[in-house]
Design a protein around this motif. Structure first.
Motif, PDB file in Angstrom:
ATOM      1  N   ARG A   1      30.302  88.383 -34.832  1.00  0.00           N
ATOM      2  CA  ARG A   1      31.063  89.530 -35.310  1.00  0.00           C
ATOM      3  C   ARG A   1      30.556  90.737 -34.533  1.00  0.00           C
ATOM      4  NH1 ARG A   1      29.298  86.391 -39.411  1.00  0.00           N
ATOM      5  NH2 ARG A   1      27.823  87.815 -40.359  1.00  0.00           N
ATOM      6  N   VAL A   2      31.469  91.488 -33.943  1.00  0.00           N
ATOM      7  CA  VAL A   2      31.115  92.624 -33.092  1.00  0.00           C
ATOM      8  C   VAL A   2      31.504  93.915 -33.800  1.00  0.00           C
ATOM      9  CG1 VAL A   2      31.467  93.719 -30.845  1.00  0.00           C
ATOM     10  CG2 VAL A   2      31.477  91.217 -31.026  1.00  0.00           C
TER      11      VAL A   2
ATOM     12  N   PHE B   1      28.468 103.920 -33.537  1.00  0.00           N
ATOM     13  CA  PHE B   1      27.085 104.284 -33.837  1.00  0.00           C
ATOM     14  C   PHE B   1      26.387 104.948 -32.657  1.00  0.00           C
ATOM     15  CE2 PHE B   1      28.157 100.795 -36.661  1.00  0.00           C
ATOM     16  CZ  PHE B   1      27.797 101.331 -37.879  1.00  0.00           C
ATOM     17  N   ARG B   2      25.437 105.822 -32.990  1.00  0.00           N
ATOM     18  CA  ARG B   2      24.556 106.448 -32.005  1.00  0.00           C
ATOM     19  C   ARG B   2      23.134 105.951 -32.251  1.00  0.00           C
ATOM     20  NH1 ARG B   2      25.139 112.608 -33.033  1.00  0.00           N
ATOM     21  NH2 ARG B   2      23.289 112.579 -31.726  1.00  0.00           N
TER      22      ARG B   2
ATOM     23  N   ARG C   1      16.775  98.731 -28.813  1.00  0.00           N
ATOM     24  CA  ARG C   1      17.025  97.317 -29.102  1.00  0.00           C
ATOM     25  C   ARG C   1      16.263  96.899 -30.352  1.00  0.00           C
ATOM     26  NH1 ARG C   1      17.913  93.857 -23.926  1.00  0.00           N
ATOM     27  NH2 ARG C   1      18.913  95.440 -22.629  1.00  0.00           N
ATOM     28  N   SER C   2      16.954  96.182 -31.202  1.00  0.00           N
ATOM     29  CA  SER C   2      16.307  95.591 -32.375  1.00  0.00           C
ATOM     30  C   SER C   2      17.100  94.363 -32.783  1.00  0.00           C
ATOM     31  CB  SER C   2      16.215  96.598 -33.528  1.00  0.00           C
ATOM     32  OG  SER C   2      17.482  97.046 -33.914  1.00  0.00           O
ATOM     33  N   ALA C   3      16.428  93.460 -33.436  1.00  0.00           N
ATOM     34  CA  ALA C   3      17.078  92.236 -33.912  1.00  0.00           C
ATOM     35  C   ALA C   3      16.267  91.693 -35.071  1.00  0.00           C
ATOM     36  CB  ALA C   3      17.157  91.201 -32.792  1.00  0.00           C
TER      37      ALA C   3
ATOM     38  N   ASP D   1      24.487  98.470 -25.687  1.00  0.00           N
ATOM     39  CA  ASP D   1      25.913  98.145 -25.623  1.00  0.00           C
ATOM     40  C   ASP D   1      26.570  98.000 -26.985  1.00  0.00           C
ATOM     41  OD1 ASP D   1      26.069  98.182 -22.847  1.00  0.00           O
ATOM     42  OD2 ASP D   1      25.476  96.081 -22.676  1.00  0.00           O
ATOM     43  N   GLY D   2      25.782  97.848 -28.039  1.00  0.00           N
ATOM     44  CA  GLY D   2      26.387  97.722 -29.355  1.00  0.00           C
ATOM     45  C   GLY D   2      25.653  96.803 -30.289  1.00  0.00           C
ATOM     46  N   ILE D   3      26.398  96.287 -31.252  1.00  0.00           N
ATOM     47  CA  ILE D   3      25.840  95.482 -32.335  1.00  0.00           C
ATOM     48  C   ILE D   3      26.665  94.216 -32.496  1.00  0.00           C
ATOM     49  CG2 ILE D   3      25.369  95.421 -34.829  1.00  0.00           C
ATOM     50  CD1 ILE D   3      25.306  98.527 -34.740  1.00  0.00           C
TER      51      ILE D   3
END
Length: 159
Positions: A17-18, A23-24, A31-33, A149-151
């Motif tokens: 799911r993109v 978001f800023r 980067r986080s995960a 680039d996003g989430i």
């Protein structure tokens, strides 16, 4: 962190799911995960504060604050607690404050905007339920990957 959301999408495509690009970055890490923990609250950051005061164990807090642009749901003191407790990041469908201080913290923080007004604390909100915003669904235990680039969100950890 060596992953790239673009590469994850190329490998896993439609299983991910993109999030819409709304978001800023506000944290010191772009980067986080980690595994997702969810909070749903509106203009009351009581649950955000209490959740981030718990051991994070590398997880990411996803906050559905209703997209409110009227007050901040996260500031430097709560973010410092998150760092101390070992959280990897915070995704906030709402606002932050103390943005200069947040930028110096080793924490991934994505939010809509910054605003100086703080939220109220009334002890309202819900935790550990699926939430949907920015065109994606987030459920406790799912995995989230965030970078420049996003989430992207997956049902399980990705390679």
């Amino acid at each position: 962190m060596s992953f790239k959301t673009s590469d994850l999408y190329d490998r896993h495509g439609d299983t991910l799911r993109v999030c819409e690009p709304i978001f800023r970055d506000f944290g010191g890490r772009s980067r986080s995960a980690g595994a997702i923990v969810t909070v749903k609250c509106f203009e009351d950051n009581s649950l955000v504060k209490s959740t981030l005061a718990e051991p994070g164990e590398g997880r990411v807090l996803v906050v559905d604050a209703g997209g409110s642009l009227r007050c901040a749901m996260l500031g430097d003191l709560i973010a410092a607690s998150a760092v101390e407790q070992g959280w990897a990041g915070v995704i906030l469908f709402g606002c932050v404050r103390d943005s200069r201080e947040l930028a110096g913290m080793p924490l991934g923080i994505k939010a809509l905007a910054a605003i100086p007004r703080k939220s109220q604390r009334r002890g309202e909100g819900q935790r550990d339920l699926p939430v949907t915003f920015a065109g994606a669904r987030f459920a406790p235990g799912d995995w989230i990957y965030c970078d420049e680039d996003g989430i992207v969100v997956a049902d399980q950890p990705l390679d």
